[in-house]
Design an enzyme around this catalytic site. Structure first.
Site, PDB file in Angstrom:
ATOM      1  N   HIS A 146       0.847  -1.204   0.000  1.00 23.65           N
ATOM      2  CA  HIS A 146       0.000   0.000   0.000  1.00 23.65           C
ATOM      3  C   HIS A 146       0.882   1.254   0.000  1.00 23.65           C
ATOM      4  O   HIS A 146       0.507   2.298  -0.538  1.00 23.65           O
ATOM      5  CB  HIS A 146      -0.891   0.052   1.251  1.00 23.65           C
ATOM      6  CG  HIS A 146      -1.976  -0.979   1.274  1.00 23.65           C
ATOM      7  ND1 HIS A 146      -1.762  -2.275   1.649  1.00 23.65           N
ATOM      8  CD2 HIS A 146      -3.300  -0.881   0.969  1.00 23.65           C
ATOM      9  CE1 HIS A 146      -2.907  -2.941   1.584  1.00 23.65           C
ATOM     10  NE2 HIS A 146      -3.854  -2.125   1.172  1.00 23.65           N
TER      11      HIS A 146
ATOM     12  N   ASP B  40      -4.017  -7.252  -6.475  1.00 22.93           N
ATOM     13  CA  ASP B  40      -4.290  -6.193  -5.512  1.00 22.93           C
ATOM     14  C   ASP B  40      -4.589  -4.894  -6.267  1.00 22.93           C
ATOM     15  O   ASP B  40      -4.208  -4.732  -7.432  1.00 22.93           O
ATOM     16  CB  ASP B  40      -3.065  -5.997  -4.593  1.00 22.93           C
ATOM     17  CG  ASP B  40      -3.250  -6.668  -3.238  1.00 22.93           C
ATOM     18  OD1 ASP B  40      -4.394  -6.945  -2.860  1.00 22.93           O
ATOM     19  OD2 ASP B  40      -2.232  -6.905  -2.561  1.00 22.93           O
TER      20      ASP B  40
END
Length: 348
Positions: free
Chosen positions: A198, A268
């Protein structure tokens, strides 16, 4: 931009959106209709707004009404996705009237078949009553301990591949009982990562082990896995240039050819900084499609952009128009997605 091209590339997208309801004039209703989206993804918390219940989820009845609204706008039946792993990663929480769930790691520590069945059935039944048909779980990463991102959040079941395989199979079968698709993650194994994709590039070259592939290999051979999520991790043992989600060698060669996976491959969220800090949207889609990604999960939650889905469709259309991606390549992915929807009777 042609209507038919919009409808073609839109089938590669699972979209995130804001709102606990979706009337006919809402952005997400328009995007489903105008772009023929493959699916949507639900979150309970909007990361920019902050706080529980700030995104799509308030209660069981509300989610059911929302998912039925959304399905009514689709001609092909939507994939309705959620992350319901247990523990810290559970969008359906007791706050909204759902059972409290132990972490996947706790299930591994118990190592009890009956307890795993009870846990998995609880997850499956909660999803069914909400009209959710795709669970982005189970986590197949091996447990490398509390020094890792996956380990410290108790998302990995065990350091032993055999245990992961055994309990994941129970979990997947419990989902199938209610016609819910599972998605094993995060290929080729993110358990050893100390960094967070992230936040930026995460290199597992020195920590990754071939044992990380074993849960995938076994569950592919047994026919349990219908969808796999690829991580954004970098592993120079498998690719010297690209992270896994952009790597033709890791997806087309290792996952498809070596391990024999013929199902749907997603990854993702491309807006994670490991990708978005290094590639623009069009470059990302081009590299991912060439690598073998079938579905883009565009959660639009890490940093919200009202126009993210139209921008993504435009970028995908441009790739086709400039011959960087062929329509045949798009159809390959769509055919896999359609086969999956057929298998789980998701057409309405």
């Amino acid at each position: 931009m042609s209507h038919s091209l919009n409808h073609l590339v839109g089938q590669l997208i699972i979209a995130g959106f804001r709102g606990t309801e979706a009337n006919y004039h809402s952005d997400i209703a328009r995007h489903i209709h105008d772009f023929n989206l493959s699916g949507i993804i639900l979150y309970d918390e909007d990361l920019e707004i902050g706080g529980r219940g700030t995104r799509n989820i308030k209660s069981q009845d509300q989610i059911w009404e929302l998912t039925q609204q959304l399905q009514s706008y689709s001609d092909d039946g939507l994939l309705v996705a959620i992350d319901q792993e247990g523990g810290l990663v559970a969008r359906l929480k007791p706050d909204y009237g759902f059972p409290e769930l132990p972490s996947w790691n706790h299930i591994g520590l118990l190592d009890n078949i009956l307890m795993t069945e009870q846990f998995a059935n609880s997850v499956s039944d909660s999803l069914k009553i909400c009209g959710i048909n795709l669970n982005l779980a189970p986590v197949l990463d091996l447990d490398y301990g509390a020094e890792t991102i996956i380990g410290k959040s108790n998302r990995a079941l065990s350091s032993e591949p055999k245990k992961v395989i055994e309990h994941a199979e129970i979990f997947i079968n419990a989902m199938k009982k209610n016609n819910i698709i599972s998605c094993g993650k995060h290929f080729p194994g993110q358990g050893s990562a100390s960094g967070d994709t992230h936040e930026g590039v995460t290199d597992i070259s020195e920590t990754w082990n071939v044992a990380d592939l074993l849960p995938y290999s076994e569950l592919i051979q047994s026919g349990d896995l219908d969808m796999i999520m690829v991580a954004h991790v970098f592993n120079n043992k498998m690719d010297h240039e690209f992270p896994a989600s952009l790597s033709k060698n890791i997806i087309n060669n290792v996952l498809r050819k070596d391990l024999g996976f013929t199902g749907v491959v997603t990854c993702d969220d491309p807006s994670m900084k490991a990708i978005s800090d290094n590639y623009n949207l069009e470059q990302t889609f081009e590299l991912m499609l060439n690598a073998g990604i079938d579905l883009f999960c565009l959660g639009n939650n890490l940093s919200y952009d009202k126009n993210y889905i139209p921008k993504s469709v435009l970028a995908l259309c441009n790739l086709v128009k400039t011959d960087k991606i062929s329509e045949n390549r798009i159809h390959e992915s769509i055919n896999r997605v359609h086969a999956l929807k057929d298998k789980f009777n998701l057409y309405i």
